[in-house]
Design an enzyme around this catalytic site. Structure first.
Site, PDB file in Angstrom:
ATOM      1  N   GLY A  54       0.813  -1.241  -0.023  1.00 26.60           N
ATOM      2  CA  GLY A  54      -0.064   0.075  -0.138  1.00 26.60           C
ATOM      3  C   GLY A  54       0.955   1.313   0.002  1.00 26.60           C
ATOM      4  O   GLY A  54       1.953   1.361   0.223  1.00 26.60           O
ATOM      5  N   CYS A  81       5.550  -5.961   1.680  1.00 28.85           N
ATOM      6  CA  CYS A  81       5.815  -4.687   1.258  1.00 28.85           C
ATOM      7  C   CYS A  81       5.108  -3.838   2.549  1.00 28.85           C
ATOM      8  O   CYS A  81       5.708  -3.893   3.657  1.00 28.85           O
ATOM      9  CB  CYS A  81       5.318  -4.250  -0.022  1.00 28.85           C
ATOM     10  SG  CYS A  81       6.010  -2.540  -0.472  1.00 28.85           S
ATOM     11  N   HIS A 168       7.551  -7.914  -3.910  1.00 27.83           N
ATOM     12  CA  HIS A 168       6.315  -8.465  -4.372  1.00 27.83           C
ATOM     13  C   HIS A 168       6.396  -9.917  -4.904  1.00 27.83           C
ATOM     14  O   HIS A 168       6.659  -9.758  -6.342  1.00 27.83           O
ATOM     15  CB  HIS A 168       5.659  -7.237  -5.129  1.00 27.83           C
ATOM     16  CG  HIS A 168       5.216  -6.106  -4.545  1.00 27.83           C
ATOM     17  ND1 HIS A 168       4.026  -5.812  -4.101  1.00 27.83           N
ATOM     18  CD2 HIS A 168       5.979  -4.947  -4.402  1.00 27.83           C
ATOM     19  CE1 HIS A 168       4.132  -4.585  -3.594  1.00 27.83           C
ATOM     20  NE2 HIS A 168       5.332  -4.118  -3.579  1.00 27.83           N
ATOM     21  N   GLU A 170       3.802 -11.406  -6.022  1.00 31.13           N
ATOM     22  CA  GLU A 170       2.537 -11.673  -6.750  1.00 31.13           C
ATOM     23  C   GLU A 170       2.850 -11.320  -8.217  1.00 31.13           C
ATOM     24  O   GLU A 170       2.105 -11.577  -9.058  1.00 31.13           O
ATOM     25  CB  GLU A 170       1.616 -10.894  -6.253  1.00 31.13           C
ATOM     26  CG  GLU A 170       1.502  -9.488  -6.107  1.00 31.13           C
ATOM     27  CD  GLU A 170       2.143  -8.862  -4.938  1.00 31.13           C
ATOM     28  OE1 GLU A 170       3.202  -9.608  -4.434  1.00 31.13           O
ATOM     29  OE2 GLU A 170       1.835  -7.639  -4.600  1.00 31.13           O
ATOM     30  N   SER A 223     -26.058  -8.678 -22.305  1.00 28.11           N
ATOM     31  CA  SER A 223     -25.596  -7.956 -23.471  1.00 28.11           C
ATOM     32  C   SER A 223     -25.044  -8.740 -24.411  1.00 28.11           C
ATOM     33  O   SER A 223     -24.978  -8.525 -25.765  1.00 28.11           O
ATOM     34  CB  SER A 223     -24.292  -7.083 -23.167  1.00 28.11           C
ATOM     35  OG  SER A 223     -23.154  -7.864 -22.635  1.00 28.11           O
ATOM     36  N   GLY A 224     -24.920 -10.466 -23.977  1.00 30.28           N
ATOM     37  CA  GLY A 224     -24.395 -11.183 -25.098  1.00 30.28           C
ATOM     38  C   GLY A 224     -22.702 -11.250 -24.792  1.00 30.28           C
ATOM     39  O   GLY A 224     -22.218 -12.131 -25.523  1.00 30.28           O
ATOM     40  N   GLY A 225     -22.416 -10.503 -24.107  1.00 29.33           N
ATOM     41  CA  GLY A 225     -20.808 -10.370 -23.803  1.00 29.33           C
ATOM     42  C   GLY A 225     -20.573 -11.645 -22.819  1.00 29.33           C
ATOM     43  O   GLY A 225     -21.599 -12.188 -22.280  1.00 29.33           O
ATOM     44  N   VAL A 226     -19.204 -11.836 -22.556  1.00 25.36           N
ATOM     45  CA  VAL A 226     -18.885 -12.848 -21.536  1.00 25.36           C
ATOM     46  C   VAL A 226     -19.453 -12.773 -20.441  1.00 25.36           C
ATOM     47  O   VAL A 226     -19.974 -13.611 -19.672  1.00 25.36           O
ATOM     48  CB  VAL A 226     -17.283 -13.189 -21.824  1.00 25.36           C
ATOM     49  CG1 VAL A 226     -16.847 -14.295 -20.924  1.00 25.36           C
ATOM     50  CG2 VAL A 226     -16.887 -12.877 -22.902  1.00 25.36           C
ATOM     51  N   SER A 228     -21.881 -10.686 -18.857  1.00 19.94           N
ATOM     52  CA  SER A 228     -23.309 -10.833 -18.390  1.00 19.94           C
ATOM     53  C   SER A 228     -23.711 -12.403 -18.671  1.00 19.94           C
ATOM     54  O   SER A 228     -24.616 -12.847 -17.908  1.00 19.94           O
ATOM     55  CB  SER A 228     -24.202  -9.893 -18.886  1.00 19.94           C
ATOM     56  OG  SER A 228     -24.031 -10.032 -20.617  1.00 19.94           O
ATOM     57  N   SER A 229     -23.219 -12.900 -19.659  1.00 24.73           N
ATOM     58  CA  SER A 229     -23.556 -14.300 -20.073  1.00 24.73           C
ATOM     59  C   SER A 229     -23.126 -15.518 -18.919  1.00 24.73           C
ATOM     60  O   SER A 229     -24.067 -16.310 -18.335  1.00 24.73           O
ATOM     61  CB  SER A 229     -23.083 -14.725 -21.498  1.00 24.73           C
ATOM     62  OG  SER A 229     -23.363 -14.177 -22.588  1.00 24.73           O
ATOM     63  N   LYS A 368     -10.852 -11.175 -15.899  1.00 22.48           N
ATOM     64  CA  LYS A 368     -11.331 -11.750 -17.286  1.00 22.48           C
ATOM     65  C   LYS A 368     -11.220 -12.986 -17.628  1.00 22.48           C
ATOM     66  O   LYS A 368     -12.074 -13.913 -17.958  1.00 22.48           O
ATOM     67  CB  LYS A 368     -10.986 -10.958 -18.635  1.00 22.48           C
ATOM     68  CG  LYS A 368     -11.850 -10.923 -19.505  1.00 22.48           C
ATOM     69  CD  LYS A 368     -13.111  -9.967 -19.451  1.00 22.48           C
ATOM     70  CE  LYS A 368     -13.818 -10.087 -20.824  1.00 22.48           C
ATOM     71  NZ  LYS A 368     -15.032  -9.162 -20.448  1.00 22.48           N
TER      72      LYS A 368
END
Ligand code: XMP
Length: 512
Positions: A54, A81, A168, A170, A223-226, A228-229, A368
């Protein structure tokens, strides 16, 4: 009970990446605010806790602090950190301004290659970004790593299972970061590593059922996008046809997209599904409009109007569901003074407009590609799950000048050819976004001995990680030749094809 790693977020840039690295080790993890009450944290019975980095310094009176009792709870803790500095400070160590600020890739020398550093090299490239550092270990701790400028780069108290690293683990620039995280999870937190996207789906479905109850109803703008589907598929699994999906078709979608969405949600996941064919309204309102921002505003406004009409016809619904994913959470949380380059079309304000206070957002914690993996787990078709991004205003912003159904047809057909050929060439996973644009230019040509004066189609294909910057994709010439020949031969009124060879910046990915 599923193993859980909680990550306390102190505002670090990479906090969600920590969660993601943990999930990659098949252990479920969630990010929660640093000031979550200790009792709530303990009630969730985490197997381990990670304190994120942070921007603060522990000596700042406003610095985020935690209840030191956290360290007495018998739960392994890894501070990264700021998280390390905080642990050291609260447990009696010393934190001081570093003589030299370290930023970027730094070689860290491991003094002890067992335990947390088990299996790691004696010296490893690690990502550092700090101005303050621990200068004296708290009692009971020992120093296990150093750099040229940071003599205390990692501290451990094996007995209490409390660890701190200044670098870090990650970020991918830290060569052996995943190994360190694995060691923490499996050597100290006793995690079993049996979490999968399937487990995530089961848990999310159970939680949706609990939230919505036996008779609650949910409305989803699909919407038909990934994203919301995937939300639709999850909620369908949880409550069946008490979910209603409203899909507004503005007539500016890609070829076959509207039918595919209808098919999936009528057959595979047979929810109550409403397709609102509003294309006539959108085309009418867009008639004569050439300004890109005005197009965007008209589409955004019409979308909300159509959605509201459909929703009010349904009567009262209890919950509104959204496909918010983690990057959306971050973006909406950031105050920005940036200039408006494009007014993005999104439905973020819809629930408020419709009077909903109760939201269901099962993907809030996911990136995503995790959403795509979840979509595959749930059995959504691959073409839908791996769909490239598509802007809300659709083809309207890929038609320069006035939008008409005829022009939409040219861009839709040429785009379909472009997509087919990219897939056939096996490039669809390598080129991140590709589409055609109907430029406003008409030019002279000759076809079958006749003069033509028809449209110029541009090919836009980019490679990018985050869509904030992009390079134009170096498509093979033979492929471009094939695409060009097919477009001018198969698409009526397309008589010339050009290639967009501009990076972002200065150009944006979309043309409008
Ligand atoms: P630009 O054109 O700004 O696009 O370089 C960056 C990414 O954002 C997508 N894009 C949108 N997505 N609503 C969306 O949901 C929009 O209004 C919108 N405009 C652009 C674009 O396709 C690219 O992936």
């Amino acid at each position: 009970m599923q193993d859980l790693i909680l990550i306390l977020d102190f505002g670090g840039q990479y906090t969600q990446l920590i969660a993601r690295r943990v999930r990659e080790c098949h252990v479920y993890s969630e990010v929660i605010p640093w000031n979550a009450p200790l009792a709530d944290i303990l009630a969730r019975r985490p197997k381990g806790i990670i304190l994120s980095g942070g921007p603060s310094t522990v000596h700042d009176p406003q610095a985020p602090m935690i209840d030191p009792a956290l360290f007495q709870a018998g739960i392994p803790v890894l501070g990264i950190c700021y998280g390390m500095q905080l642990a050291a400070h609260l447990l009696g160590g010393k934190v001081e301004r570093a003589k030299e600020r370290e930023y970027g890739r730094v070689t860290v020398r491991m003094k002890d290659r067992s335990g947390l550093f088990g299996g790691m090299k004696a010296a490893s490239g690690c990502w550092m970004s700090h101005t303050w550092q621990v200068t004296a270990c708290p009692p009971g701790f020992r120093v296990v790593a150093e750099t040229d400028n940071c003599p205390v780069a990692a501290i451990i108290n094996e007995e209490k299972k409390i660890f701190g690293v200044q670098f870090h683990p990650e970020v991918t620039h830290t060569e052996e970061g995943s190994m360190l995280i694995r060691n923490f999870l499996f050597r100290f937190c006793d995690c079993s590593g049996d979490w999968t996207m399937n487990t995530f789906a089961e848990t999310a479905i159970r939680q949706i059922r609990e939230t919505v109850g036996d008779s609650g109803t949910v409305l989803l703008a699909l919407s038909g996008g990934v994203d919301s589907s995937v939300v639709a598929a999850l909620i369908y699994r949880a409550i069946g046809n008490r979910l209603t999906c409203v899909f507004v078709d503005h007539g500016l979608l890609r070829k076959g997209e509207s039918d595919q969405v209808c098919h999936v949600f009528s057959h595979l996941f047979p929810v109550r599904f409403i397709r609102s064919d509003a294309s006539a309204r959108f085309f009418a309102d867009l008639a004569g409009v050439t300004d890109p921002e005005e197009k965007r505003h008209i589409i955004g406004r019409d979308f909300i109007e159509v959605f509201k009409q459909e929703a009010s016809a349904l009567g009262k619904m209890d919950y509104f569901a959204q496909g918010t994913i983690y990057p959306d959470v971050i973006e909406s949380g950031q105050a920005t003074n940036a200039a408006v380059i494009k007014s993005h079309h999104n439905v973020g304000g819809l629930p408020k407009e419709l009077g909903f206070t109760e939201l269901i957002e099962p993907l809030r914690m996911l990136f995503k590609d995790e959403v795509r993996a979840l979509g595959e787990t749930l059995g959504l078709p691959r073409e839908l799950v791996w769909r490239q991004p598509f802007p809300g205003p659709g083809l309207a912003i890929r038609i320069i000048g006035e939008v008409t159904p005829e022009k939409a047809e040219i861009v839709r057909e040429s785009d379909a050819i472009f997509r087919e050929e990219i897939t056939a060439a096996g490039l669809d996973r390598h080129v991140n976004q590709y589409f055609t644009v109907l430029t406003g230019i008409q030019s002279v040509g000759v076809m079958g001995d006749e003069r033509t004066y028809d449209y110029t189609v541009a090919l836009r294909a980019v490679t990018t990680d985050d869509f904030m910057t992009a390079d134009w994709a170096r498509l093979p010439y033979d492929l471009i030749a094939r695409i060009s020949a097919r477009i001018v031969n198969e698409v009526p009124h397309a008589s010339r094809v050009v290639l967009d060879v501009t990076t972002k910046p200065p150009a944006s990915i979309e043309w409008e």
